[in-house]
Scaffold this motif. Structure first.
Motif, PDB file in Angstrom:
ATOM      1  N   VAL A 152       0.829  -1.221   0.000  1.00 45.26           N
ATOM      2  CA  VAL A 152       0.000   0.000   0.000  1.00 45.26           C
ATOM      3  C   VAL A 152       0.860   1.266   0.000  1.00 45.26           C
ATOM      4  CG1 VAL A 152      -1.766   1.315   1.252  1.00 45.26           C
ATOM      5  CG2 VAL A 152      -1.886  -1.189   1.213  1.00 45.26           C
ATOM      6  N   PHE A 153       1.914   1.277   0.795  1.00 42.59           N
ATOM      7  CA  PHE A 153       2.626   2.541   1.035  1.00 42.59           C
ATOM      8  C   PHE A 153       3.905   2.745   0.220  1.00 42.59           C
ATOM      9  CE2 PHE A 153      -0.040   2.076   4.771  1.00 42.59           C
ATOM     10  CZ  PHE A 153      -0.495   3.364   4.970  1.00 42.59           C
ATOM     11  N   GLU A 154       4.684   1.669   0.049  1.00 44.51           N
ATOM     12  CA  GLU A 154       6.037   1.856  -0.475  1.00 44.51           C
ATOM     13  C   GLU A 154       6.074   2.481  -1.870  1.00 44.51           C
ATOM     14  OE1 GLU A 154       9.415  -0.902   0.875  1.00 44.51           O
ATOM     15  OE2 GLU A 154       8.864  -1.592  -1.135  1.00 44.51           O
ATOM     16  N   LYS A 159       6.192   7.047  -5.793  1.00 45.33           N
ATOM     17  CA  LYS A 159       5.634   7.756  -6.955  1.00 45.33           C
ATOM     18  C   LYS A 159       5.255   9.185  -6.581  1.00 45.33           C
ATOM     19  CE  LYS A 159       2.419   4.456  -8.198  1.00 45.33           C
ATOM     20  NZ  LYS A 159       1.237   3.930  -8.876  1.00 45.33           N
ATOM     21  N   GLN A 160       4.522   9.293  -5.467  1.00 48.32           N
ATOM     22  CA  GLN A 160       3.953  10.585  -5.083  1.00 48.32           C
ATOM     23  C   GLN A 160       5.040  11.598  -4.735  1.00 48.32           C
ATOM     24  OE1 GLN A 160       0.935  11.681  -5.192  1.00 48.32           O
ATOM     25  NE2 GLN A 160       0.709  13.286  -3.674  1.00 48.32           N
ATOM     26  N   TRP A 161       6.078  11.138  -4.040  1.00 44.37           N
ATOM     27  CA  TRP A 161       7.056  12.077  -3.477  1.00 44.37           C
ATOM     28  C   TRP A 161       8.439  11.984  -4.120  1.00 44.37           C
ATOM     29  CZ3 TRP A 161       5.038  15.705  -0.374  1.00 44.37           C
ATOM     30  CH2 TRP A 161       3.786  15.422   0.193  1.00 44.37           C
ATOM     31  N   VAL A 172       2.939  12.460   7.185  1.00 42.64           N
ATOM     32  CA  VAL A 172       2.346  12.232   5.862  1.00 42.64           C
ATOM     33  C   VAL A 172       1.808  10.800   5.776  1.00 42.64           C
ATOM     34  CG1 VAL A 172       2.824  12.101   3.380  1.00 42.64           C
ATOM     35  CG2 VAL A 172       3.815  13.954   4.755  1.00 42.64           C
ATOM     36  N   ILE A 173       2.651   9.856   6.169  1.00 43.50           N
ATOM     37  CA  ILE A 173       2.254   8.442   6.139  1.00 43.50           C
ATOM     38  C   ILE A 173       1.071   8.205   7.077  1.00 43.50           C
ATOM     39  CG2 ILE A 173       3.064   6.104   6.775  1.00 43.50           C
ATOM     40  CD1 ILE A 173       4.208   7.225   4.167  1.00 43.50           C
ATOM     41  N   ASN A 174       1.108   8.863   8.217  1.00 51.55           N
ATOM     42  CA  ASN A 174       0.059   8.626   9.215  1.00 51.55           C
ATOM     43  C   ASN A 174      -1.296   9.244   8.847  1.00 51.55           C
ATOM     44  OD1 ASN A 174       1.638   7.026  10.768  1.00 51.55           O
ATOM     45  ND2 ASN A 174       2.362   8.679  12.095  1.00 51.55           N
ATOM     46  N   ARG A 175      -1.349   9.958   7.737  1.00 51.06           N
ATOM     47  CA  ARG A 175      -2.655  10.432   7.249  1.00 51.06           C
ATOM     48  C   ARG A 175      -3.539   9.234   6.882  1.00 51.06           C
ATOM     49  NH1 ARG A 175      -3.092  15.666   5.011  1.00 51.06           N
ATOM     50  NH2 ARG A 175      -4.404  14.862   3.335  1.00 51.06           N
ATOM     51  N   VAL A 176      -2.883   8.134   6.494  1.00 51.62           N
ATOM     52  CA  VAL A 176      -3.636   6.934   6.094  1.00 51.62           C
ATOM     53  C   VAL A 176      -3.297   5.797   7.067  1.00 51.62           C
ATOM     54  CG1 VAL A 176      -4.045   5.301   4.211  1.00 51.62           C
ATOM     55  CG2 VAL A 176      -3.549   7.687   3.699  1.00 51.62           C
ATOM     56  N   PRO A 177      -4.209   5.485   7.993  1.00 53.39           N
ATOM     57  CA  PRO A 177      -3.895   4.462   8.996  1.00 53.39           C
ATOM     58  C   PRO A 177      -4.229   3.047   8.489  1.00 53.39           C
ATOM     59  CG  PRO A 177      -6.034   5.412   9.437  1.00 53.39           C
ATOM     60  CD  PRO A 177      -5.515   6.089   8.195  1.00 53.39           C
ATOM     61  N   ARG A 185     -14.492   3.618   5.609  1.00 54.89           N
ATOM     62  CA  ARG A 185     -14.474   5.020   5.193  1.00 54.89           C
ATOM     63  C   ARG A 185     -13.036   5.539   5.180  1.00 54.89           C
ATOM     64  NH1 ARG A 185     -18.027   7.479   9.691  1.00 54.89           N
ATOM     65  NH2 ARG A 185     -16.539   6.152  10.803  1.00 54.89           N
ATOM     66  N   TYR A 186     -12.755   6.461   4.245  1.00 51.81           N
ATOM     67  CA  TYR A 186     -11.383   6.993   4.162  1.00 51.81           C
ATOM     68  C   TYR A 186     -11.092   7.897   5.354  1.00 51.81           C
ATOM     69  CZ  TYR A 186      -7.105   8.037   1.569  1.00 51.81           C
ATOM     70  OH  TYR A 186      -5.795   8.104   1.161  1.00 51.81           O
ATOM     71  N   PHE A 187     -12.159   8.572   5.837  1.00 53.91           N
ATOM     72  CA  PHE A 187     -12.009   9.471   6.991  1.00 53.91           C
ATOM     73  C   PHE A 187     -12.984   9.036   8.084  1.00 53.91           C
ATOM     74  CE2 PHE A 187     -11.525  12.039   3.062  1.00 53.91           C
ATOM     75  CZ  PHE A 187     -10.158  12.255   3.142  1.00 53.91           C
ATOM     76  N   TYR A 284      -3.907   3.382  -6.991  1.00 54.87           N
ATOM     77  CA  TYR A 284      -3.049   2.427  -7.699  1.00 54.87           C
ATOM     78  C   TYR A 284      -1.658   2.494  -7.085  1.00 54.87           C
ATOM     79  CZ  TYR A 284      -6.812   1.883 -11.005  1.00 54.87           C
ATOM     80  OH  TYR A 284      -8.032   1.591 -11.557  1.00 54.87           O
ATOM     81  N   PRO A 285      -1.465   1.815  -5.970  1.00 53.32           N
ATOM     82  CA  PRO A 285      -0.195   1.964  -5.259  1.00 53.32           C
ATOM     83  C   PRO A 285       1.000   1.375  -6.010  1.00 53.32           C
ATOM     84  CG  PRO A 285      -1.870   0.981  -3.830  1.00 53.32           C
ATOM     85  CD  PRO A 285      -2.405   0.970  -5.234  1.00 53.32           C
ATOM     86  N   ASN A 286       0.773   0.442  -6.948  1.00 55.51           N
ATOM     87  CA  ASN A 286       1.934  -0.300  -7.445  1.00 55.51           C
ATOM     88  C   ASN A 286       2.280  -0.107  -8.918  1.00 55.51           C
ATOM     89  OD1 ASN A 286       2.645  -1.410  -4.873  1.00 55.51           O
ATOM     90  ND2 ASN A 286       0.693  -2.491  -5.019  1.00 55.51           N
ATOM     91  N   LYS A 363       2.762  24.182   4.715  1.00 50.45           N
ATOM     92  CA  LYS A 363       2.201  23.072   5.494  1.00 50.45           C
ATOM     93  C   LYS A 363       1.282  22.217   4.645  1.00 50.45           C
ATOM     94  CE  LYS A 363       2.227  24.529  10.241  1.00 50.45           C
ATOM     95  NZ  LYS A 363       1.520  25.188  11.309  1.00 50.45           N
ATOM     96  N   TYR A 364       1.134  20.966   5.042  1.00 51.90           N
ATOM     97  CA  TYR A 364       0.229  20.029   4.361  1.00 51.90           C
ATOM     98  C   TYR A 364      -1.117  20.107   5.081  1.00 51.90           C
ATOM     99  CZ  TYR A 364      -0.746  15.478   2.014  1.00 51.90           C
ATOM    100  OH  TYR A 364      -1.231  14.458   1.241  1.00 51.90           O
ATOM    101  N   TYR A 365      -1.782  21.275   4.930  1.00 53.83           N
ATOM    102  CA  TYR A 365      -3.071  21.491   5.595  1.00 53.83           C
ATOM    103  C   TYR A 365      -4.190  20.767   4.862  1.00 53.83           C
ATOM    104  CZ  TYR A 365      -2.114  25.651   8.568  1.00 53.83           C
ATOM    105  OH  TYR A 365      -1.715  26.527   9.535  1.00 53.83           O
TER     106      TYR A 365
HETATM  107  N1  UDP Z   1      -0.453   6.763   0.779  1.00 48.36           N
HETATM  108  C1  UDP Z   1       0.020   5.571   0.312  1.00 48.36           C
HETATM  109  N2  UDP Z   1      -0.847   4.704  -0.302  1.00 48.36           N
HETATM  110  C2  UDP Z   1      -2.158   4.989  -0.480  1.00 48.36           C
HETATM  111  C3  UDP Z   1      -2.649   6.223  -0.008  1.00 48.36           C
HETATM  112  C4  UDP Z   1      -1.774   7.099   0.604  1.00 48.36           C
HETATM  113  O1  UDP Z   1       1.207   5.286   0.432  1.00 48.36           O
HETATM  114  O2  UDP Z   1      -2.889   4.161  -1.066  1.00 48.36           O
HETATM  115  C5  UDP Z   1       0.496   7.684   1.453  1.00 48.36           C
HETATM  116  C6  UDP Z   1       1.251   8.547   0.437  1.00 48.36           C
HETATM  117  O3  UDP Z   1       2.546   8.803   0.935  1.00 48.36           O
HETATM  118  C7  UDP Z   1       0.411   9.808   0.418  1.00 48.36           C
HETATM  119  C8  UDP Z   1       0.017   9.934   1.888  1.00 48.36           C
HETATM  120  O4  UDP Z   1      -0.196   8.567   2.303  1.00 48.36           O
HETATM  121  O5  UDP Z   1       1.153  10.924  -0.041  1.00 48.36           O
HETATM  122  C9  UDP Z   1      -1.214  10.765   2.155  1.00 48.36           C
HETATM  123  O6  UDP Z   1      -2.303  10.264   1.430  1.00 48.36           O
HETATM  124  P1  UDP Z   1      -3.632  11.129   1.200  1.00 48.36           P
HETATM  125  O7  UDP Z   1      -4.630  10.252   0.544  1.00 48.36           O
HETATM  126  O8  UDP Z   1      -4.002  11.763   2.489  1.00 48.36           O
HETATM  127  O9  UDP Z   1      -3.113  12.235   0.187  1.00 48.36           O
HETATM  128  P2  UDP Z   1      -3.856  13.474  -0.530  1.00 48.36           P
HETATM  129  O10 UDP Z   1      -5.304  13.102  -0.701  1.00 48.36           O
HETATM  130  O11 UDP Z   1      -3.624  14.665   0.340  1.00 48.36           O
HETATM  131  O12 UDP Z   1      -3.117  13.563  -1.832  1.00 48.36           O
END
Ligand code: UDP
Length: 383
Positions: A152-154, A159-161, A172-177, A185-187, A284-286, A363-365
């Motif tokens: 999910v994350f790697e 890609k994102q960063w 940043v990572i902890n936004r998605v538990p 639900r996403y939130f 699409y994490p991969n 900031k990532y508000y």
């Molecule tokens: N993230 C991830 N896999 C996912 C979703 C999120 O690795 O399927 C990580 C990724 O580093 C991302 C961060 O969690 O930048 C925050 O995700 P969020 O969905 O909150 O990002 P936003 O909607 O702000 O772009």
């Protein structure tokens, strides 16, 4: 001078403050570089009648009652709980990863064992950070954590960063538990609603006040300059308040270098079908080059027959010298924060300058956090 407050930018930071000052009977002038209001929340209708978020999906959620009540004054809202699926090993599973995702990707016996261990270890929790799972002493939990981390994350984060996930700020990572149960639900916030007529209309209503004047397509730096910690408006010293929500490095002519951001290449596609995918967002994490696909009809609650529009997000670098490039995400690390602080120190010396928002504060508000900050700032600085 006819204006008590000059506000730079008309996203949530600028528009919230504009409205508050206007209601306080202050004359407000807003500078907006773009040819429209609403910042990155701006929505427009495409030729197929589907309304899209031009700068990527914005999903509102908050636990802050004051923020929600403030917004509620400017339009009707509809209840919308955001649900995301992620394509992992050719299956679509709930993201944040939950027990259903686990069951879809593991053999039943193993899935039962992992769930039991998680529930025993984290009895009083409903969600947990992926970083806690990968550092767990229990081998089963740790291996599960590594599986989620990898799938999910790697790659998503790389890609994102464009940096390894290990170098990303943990916030940043902890936004998605990882969810310890079946909540998909996403939130998890108390208030989850979307503006019924869209964000653009919401902003129009918020800014529709006789004390607010908006200058679109205007760079504030063509009218305002800073010299010796004083602000000059069209050559004369300006003693009112200036609220700046734009990029702080731009305000100070990049004198300490540009602050780094990540940007996105946003590719919209129209289809003559009812729906393209089963939910508003699929991650699409991969394998794919894009991070996610958004289908807007789910977000805007529109019933458009046999037409739909999707958006693919391809992360890319940001170039401050390119006028088309958009700074979406501040890249939080020690070096960049130090650079930000150099700019912040300059800003602090100017008594009537106030910074607010993602770009001004680096900031990532989330949207609700920006509004909360704007409401606080208003309370601090109003006369
Ligand atoms: N993230 C991830 N896999 C996912 C979703 C999120 O690795 O399927 C990580 C990724 O580093 C991302 C961060 O969690 O930048 C925050 O995700 P969020 O969905 O909150 O990002 P936003 O909607 O702000 O772009």
């Amino acid at each position: 001078m006819e204006y008590d407050v000059i506000i730079v930018g008309s996203g949530f930071a600028g528009s919230t403050l504009a409205r508050k000052f206007a209601e306080d009977d202050k004359k407000v002038l807003i500078y907006e570089k773009r040819d429209h209001i609403a910042g990155n929340m701006y929505e427009e209708e495409r030729e197929n009648k589907v309304r899209v978020h031009k700068y990527g999906p914005h999903i509102f959620h908050t636990n802050n009652k004051e923020v929600f009540e403030f917004l509620n004054q400017y339009g009707q809202w509809y209840f919308y709980e955001h649900r995301v699926l992620g394509k992992i090993k050719d299956k679509l599973v709930p993201i944040p990863f939950n027990f259903k995702s686990l069951e879809l990707l593991y053999e039943q016996k193993e899935a039962e064992e992992i769930k039991a261990k998680l529930l025993e270890k984290y009895k009083d929790k409903t969600k947990i950070s992926i970083l806690d799972l990968v550092n767990d002493e229990d081998t089963t939990i740790k291996e599960f954590g590594n599986f989620v981390y990898k799938n999910v994350f790697e790659n998503y984060t790389a890609k994102q960063w464009n940096i390894p996930v290990s170098e990303i700020d943990t916030s940043v990572i902890n936004r998605v538990p990882v969810i310890l149960g079946y909540d998909d639900r996403y939130f998890q916030d108390e208030y989850q609603y979307m503006p019924k007529e869209g964000y653009t209309k919401l902003f129009e209503n918020m800014l529709n006040h006789s004390n607010i004047t908006i200058k679109l397509s205007t760079d504030v730096l063509s009218d305002i300059s800073i010299d010796n910690n004083k602000i000059y408006y069209k050559g004369e010293e300006y003693k009112g308040k200036v609220i700046y929500t734009g990029a702080i490095d731009e305000l100070f002519h990049y004198q300490f270098g540009a602050l780094p951001y990540r940007s996105l290449n946003l590719i919209f596609e129209n289809y003559d079908i009812n729906y393209y995918q089963p939910t508003s967002v699929v991650n699409y994490p991969n394998e794919e080059d894009y991070t996610r696909i958004t289908e807007f009809k789910y977000l805007t609650n529109q019933l458009v027959d046999n037409k739909t529009t999707i958006l693919k997000e391809y992360p890319k670098s940001y170039d401050y010298k390119d006028e088309e490039s958009i700074p979406y995400y501040a890249i939080i690390n020690d070096e960049n924060l130090q650079k930000y602080n150099q700019y912040f120190e300059l800003a602090k010396e100017i008594p009537n300058l106030y910074l607010c928002g993602r770009l001004a504060e680096y900031k990532y508000y989330n949207m609700d956090a920006v509004i909360e900050r704007a409401l606080e700032l208003y309370k601090e600085v109003r006369d």
